[in-house]
Design a protein around this motif. Structure first.
Motif, mmCIF file in Angstrom:
data_model
loop_
_atom_site.group_PDB
_atom_site.id
_atom_site.type_symbol
_atom_site.label_atom_id
_atom_site.label_comp_id
_atom_site.label_asym_id
_atom_site.label_seq_id
_atom_site.Cartn_x
_atom_site.Cartn_y
_atom_site.Cartn_z
ATOM 1 N N PHE A 137 35.455 36.721 -8.859
ATOM 2 C CA PHE A 137 37.037 37.581 -8.912
ATOM 3 C C PHE A 137 37.028 38.485 -7.426
ATOM 4 O O PHE A 137 37.736 38.770 -6.445
ATOM 5 C CB PHE A 137 37.629 37.589 -9.539
ATOM 6 C CG PHE A 137 38.627 38.186 -10.365
ATOM 7 C CD1 PHE A 137 39.674 37.210 -9.667
ATOM 8 C CD2 PHE A 137 39.017 39.362 -9.991
ATOM 9 C CE1 PHE A 137 41.576 37.881 -9.771
ATOM 10 C CE2 PHE A 137 39.748 39.945 -10.401
ATOM 11 C CZ PHE A 137 41.076 39.126 -9.331
ATOM 12 N N SER A 138 35.840 39.339 -7.866
ATOM 13 C CA SER A 138 35.863 40.947 -7.036
ATOM 14 C C SER A 138 35.297 40.638 -5.879
ATOM 15 O O SER A 138 36.634 41.493 -4.865
ATOM 16 C CB SER A 138 34.842 41.267 -7.907
ATOM 17 O OG SER A 138 35.290 42.475 -9.431
ATOM 18 N N VAL A 148 40.119 43.332 -15.718
ATOM 19 C CA VAL A 148 40.791 43.875 -14.584
ATOM 20 C C VAL A 148 41.874 44.462 -15.480
ATOM 21 O O VAL A 148 42.536 45.636 -14.387
ATOM 22 C CB VAL A 148 40.981 42.621 -14.067
ATOM 23 C CG1 VAL A 148 42.369 42.733 -13.106
ATOM 24 C CG2 VAL A 148 40.287 41.902 -13.400
ATOM 25 N N LEU A 166 38.619 37.844 -17.470
ATOM 26 C CA LEU A 166 39.074 37.893 -16.049
ATOM 27 C C LEU A 166 40.274 39.227 -16.681
ATOM 28 O O LEU A 166 40.563 40.528 -16.094
ATOM 29 C CB LEU A 166 40.005 37.131 -15.190
ATOM 30 C CG LEU A 166 39.135 36.414 -14.614
ATOM 31 C CD1 LEU A 166 39.479 35.047 -13.666
ATOM 32 C CD2 LEU A 166 38.358 37.544 -13.126
ATOM 33 N N LEU A 218 33.120 37.511 -12.997
ATOM 34 C CA LEU A 218 34.046 38.831 -12.537
ATOM 35 C C LEU A 218 33.498 38.681 -11.163
ATOM 36 O O LEU A 218 34.311 39.501 -10.633
ATOM 37 C CB LEU A 218 33.839 39.439 -13.992
ATOM 38 C CG LEU A 218 34.104 41.043 -13.635
ATOM 39 C CD1 LEU A 218 35.537 40.683 -13.404
ATOM 40 C CD2 LEU A 218 33.841 41.529 -14.514
ATOM 41 N N TYR A 278 38.651 39.120 -4.604
ATOM 42 C CA TYR A 278 39.326 40.119 -3.594
ATOM 43 C C TYR A 278 39.209 40.715 -2.794
ATOM 44 O O TYR A 278 40.500 41.291 -2.267
ATOM 45 C CB TYR A 278 39.677 41.238 -4.547
ATOM 46 C CG TYR A 278 40.747 42.458 -4.561
ATOM 47 C CD1 TYR A 278 41.990 41.946 -4.299
ATOM 48 C CD2 TYR A 278 40.297 43.338 -5.048
ATOM 49 C CE1 TYR A 278 42.537 42.968 -4.560
ATOM 50 C CE2 TYR A 278 40.741 44.603 -4.420
ATOM 51 C CZ TYR A 278 42.054 44.737 -4.715
ATOM 52 O OH TYR A 278 43.312 45.693 -4.218
ATOM 53 N N ASN A 318 46.867 41.249 -10.725
ATOM 54 C CA ASN A 318 46.128 41.564 -12.201
ATOM 55 C C ASN A 318 47.932 41.150 -12.912
ATOM 56 O O ASN A 318 47.952 40.621 -14.014
ATOM 57 C CB ASN A 318 46.279 43.013 -12.226
ATOM 58 C CG ASN A 318 45.681 42.937 -14.283
ATOM 59 O OD1 ASN A 318 45.377 42.223 -15.205
ATOM 60 N ND2 ASN A 318 46.459 44.253 -14.498
ATOM 61 N N LEU A 323 39.044 32.831 -19.815
ATOM 62 C CA LEU A 323 39.688 33.628 -18.643
ATOM 63 C C LEU A 323 40.375 35.363 -19.380
ATOM 64 O O LEU A 323 40.456 36.139 -18.723
ATOM 65 C CB LEU A 323 40.901 32.669 -18.884
ATOM 66 C CG LEU A 323 42.419 33.693 -17.945
ATOM 67 C CD1 LEU A 323 41.552 33.413 -16.731
ATOM 68 C CD2 LEU A 323 44.332 32.674 -17.731
ATOM 69 N N LEU A 330 47.638 37.871 -12.395
ATOM 70 C CA LEU A 330 46.789 36.983 -13.891
ATOM 71 C C LEU A 330 46.901 37.097 -14.988
ATOM 72 O O LEU A 330 46.583 36.232 -16.455
ATOM 73 C CB LEU A 330 45.852 38.287 -13.727
ATOM 74 C CG LEU A 330 44.422 37.606 -14.621
ATOM 75 C CD1 LEU A 330 43.742 36.421 -14.802
ATOM 76 C CD2 LEU A 330 43.100 39.061 -14.388
#
Length: 166
Positions: free
Chosen positions: A161-162, A93, A89, A158, A165, A49, A85, A52
């Motif tokens: 991205f999850s 996040v 995100l 999203l 991760y 994070n 962005l 990011l």
């Protein structure tokens, strides 16, 4: 806020997050307790994070500077990237990291941030990673109107991205 002070705000936060991204892994390696062996800092959502946030505030700063230099018409792509962005995100996040960390911390501190880490990371680093991320994002919500993507596009990005991760 004026355009200049918004630009300065983004510049200061960009530098703050760049500093944190270099300083926290250094602390993890420099102490007698090895917290991040062999690049393990990339598995923590808190540290991802911070990366990011550095990327987002870098894009926001670049957008501010180019709007002042070239005018509004020439940087629409960068503004769209900044908005995407932030809305997909950076804000979700940061909110998740803030709420998840402090909820678990208040329930049982040793589950998420054992007391031995107090020897490695000072209290201000803990707050920089877990507390101040949300107020900075809320200030961004107030400073700038953002264009939100469609629900399908936002949730897809999203979710990607999850999954990335995990």
């Amino acid at each position: 806020m004026t355009k200049t002070s918004t630009c300065i705000y983004h510049f200061l936060l960009l530098n703050w997050y760049i500093f944190l991204n270099y300083y926290i892994p250094y602390l993890g390696k420099a102490n007698k307790i090895r917290v991040f062996p062999d690049g393990a800092h990339l598995k923590y959502l808190t540290l991802l994070n911070l990366l990011l946030q550095a990327v987002f505030f870098g894009v926001a700063f670049l957008d501010d500077v180019l709007k002042r230099v070239q005018g509004r018409k020439h940087v629409t792509f960068l503004t769209s990237c900044r908005d995407l962005l932030f809305t997909v995100l950076a804000f979700p996040v940061s909110t998740f990291v803030f709420v998840a960390f402090w909820s678990v911390f208040l329930y049982d501190r040793d589950l998420i941030y054992p007391r031995i880490l107090d020897e490695v990371f000072p209290g201000w680093i803990n707050h920089a990673m877990h507390t101040w991320i949300l107020p900075f994002q809320l200030v961004e919500v107030i400073l700038r109107p953002h264009r939100y993507p469609s629900k399908k596009k936002g949730l897809t990005l999203l979710g990607a991205f999850s999954l990335g991760y995990v």
